[in-house]
Design an enzyme around this catalytic site. Sequence first.
Site, PDB file in Angstrom:
ATOM      1  N   LYS A 131       0.834  -1.208   0.000  1.00  0.00           N
ATOM      2  CA  LYS A 131       0.000   0.000   0.000  1.00  0.00           C
ATOM      3  C   LYS A 131       0.869   1.259   0.000  1.00  0.00           C
ATOM      4  O   LYS A 131       0.547   2.246  -0.660  1.00  0.00           O
ATOM      5  CB  LYS A 131      -0.963  -0.008   1.188  1.00  0.00           C
ATOM      6  CG  LYS A 131      -2.145  -0.946   0.940  1.00  0.00           C
ATOM      7  CD  LYS A 131      -2.984  -1.138   2.163  1.00  0.00           C
ATOM      8  CE  LYS A 131      -3.950  -2.308   1.971  1.00  0.00           C
ATOM      9  NZ  LYS A 131      -4.322  -2.952   3.239  1.00  0.00           N
ATOM     10  N   GLN A 150      -3.434  -1.246   9.826  1.00  0.00           N
ATOM     11  CA  GLN A 150      -3.429  -2.566   9.184  1.00  0.00           C
ATOM     12  C   GLN A 150      -4.071  -3.605  10.096  1.00  0.00           C
ATOM     13  O   GLN A 150      -3.714  -3.724  11.265  1.00  0.00           O
ATOM     14  CB  GLN A 150      -1.988  -2.981   8.835  1.00  0.00           C
ATOM     15  CG  GLN A 150      -1.895  -4.305   8.097  1.00  0.00           C
ATOM     16  CD  GLN A 150      -2.604  -4.312   6.745  1.00  0.00           C
ATOM     17  OE1 GLN A 150      -2.482  -3.373   5.966  1.00  0.00           O
ATOM     18  NE2 GLN A 150      -3.358  -5.370   6.474  1.00  0.00           N
ATOM     19  N   ASP A 180     -10.736   3.444   5.622  1.00  0.00           N
ATOM     20  CA  ASP A 180     -11.456   2.173   5.465  1.00  0.00           C
ATOM     21  C   ASP A 180     -12.972   2.374   5.445  1.00  0.00           C
ATOM     22  O   ASP A 180     -13.716   1.470   5.082  1.00  0.00           O
ATOM     23  CB  ASP A 180     -11.106   1.208   6.607  1.00  0.00           C
ATOM     24  CG  ASP A 180      -9.811   0.447   6.327  1.00  0.00           C
ATOM     25  OD1 ASP A 180      -9.578   0.125   5.147  1.00  0.00           O
ATOM     26  OD2 ASP A 180      -9.055   0.197   7.275  1.00  0.00           O
TER      27      ASP A 180
END
Length: 292
Positions: A58, A102, A125
Amino acid sequence: MSSAGTTARILSGGPVADQVLAEVAEAVLALRAAGVTPALATVLVGDDDASAGYIRIKQRQAAELGFVSPHVHLPASASQADLHAVLEDLNSDKDVHGVLVQYPIPGHLDYDRALQVLDPDKDVDGMHPVNMGRLALGLPGPLPCTPAGIEALLAFHGVPVAGREVVILGRGATLGRPLAMLLAQKRPTANAAVTVVHTGVADWPRYTRRAEILVAAAGVPGIIQPEHVRPGAVVVGGGVRYEGRRLLPDVDESCAEVAGAITPRVGGVGPTTVAMLFRNAVRAAQGAAGLG
Ligand SMILES: NC(=O)c1ccc[n+]([C@@H]2O[C@H](COP(=O)([O-])OP(=O)(O)OC[C@H]3O[C@@H](n4cnc5c(N)ncnc54)[C@H](OP(=O)(O)O)[C@@H]3O)[C@@H](O)[C@H]2O)c1
């Protein structure tokens, strides 16, 4: 759409992600031209190899898109308070626009509690309770990535959703529940008649067999078999389980013989999920800069 017995059209996520990421890169350029450097911070707790690998991927992608990505690495022994302190620092840092924690984090830590500490506007998210509430109310805010990716995937491949019967197997917080809210919204790429089934509906195949669009969101390998699919239907495989590095999808491959269109085993919903994370990140930067 093809009929039963023929091979289904493959709904790849790669081209969808490419298109979204090209838009993100353009928006990043515009922000930089306006003097704003979009920043997506990453937080890793512990030393799990797979998680460290996902973060690296990422970060590399963030750099390619023009983001800076300050990284915080906490030891596996970090306490809940340590994690909250990091998130509070990132919340108050005006140069940080998005924060990615994460998942999974070490078992002694509570991810949901940590998420609640995060500034909802920095939640790339789209899983913060405030953002779930915004979704439920149709207010603007970061959208949960996998559901948003599925809507984009269907739109990209020209699958009509409005007015059609969508059945989702699974009501989990990551996928089934927010997807149901998203696809029932009054928008041209949504506006569907949505039904959600789960373990409380013993005869769930009765519902999936009538679905024009069936989304598997259970995380039970092979739970969707051809007899659960209406001939010619669109089948989206969202649910997966990992055994080590092996990915086991909810949708059995043989469903392609019955479906009219289907996501591939690999490269379907996954790439669109990641693209939506960056879309949320760039929108957060635009919002903070008053350029949204
Ligand atoms: N592809 C991607 O990029 C991506 C991203 C995120 C998540 N996912 C996957 O999406 C899946 C769903 O995640 P989630 O967190 O939203 O859900 P979750 O919390 O794991 O819940 C699973 C849901 O499936 C239902 N279910 C499980 N077994 C069932 C069965 N035998 N019959 C009927 N219903 C059953 C459960 O019903 P009950 O509510 O009755 O228990 C529950 O609603 C997971 O496999 C996850 O790995 C994929």
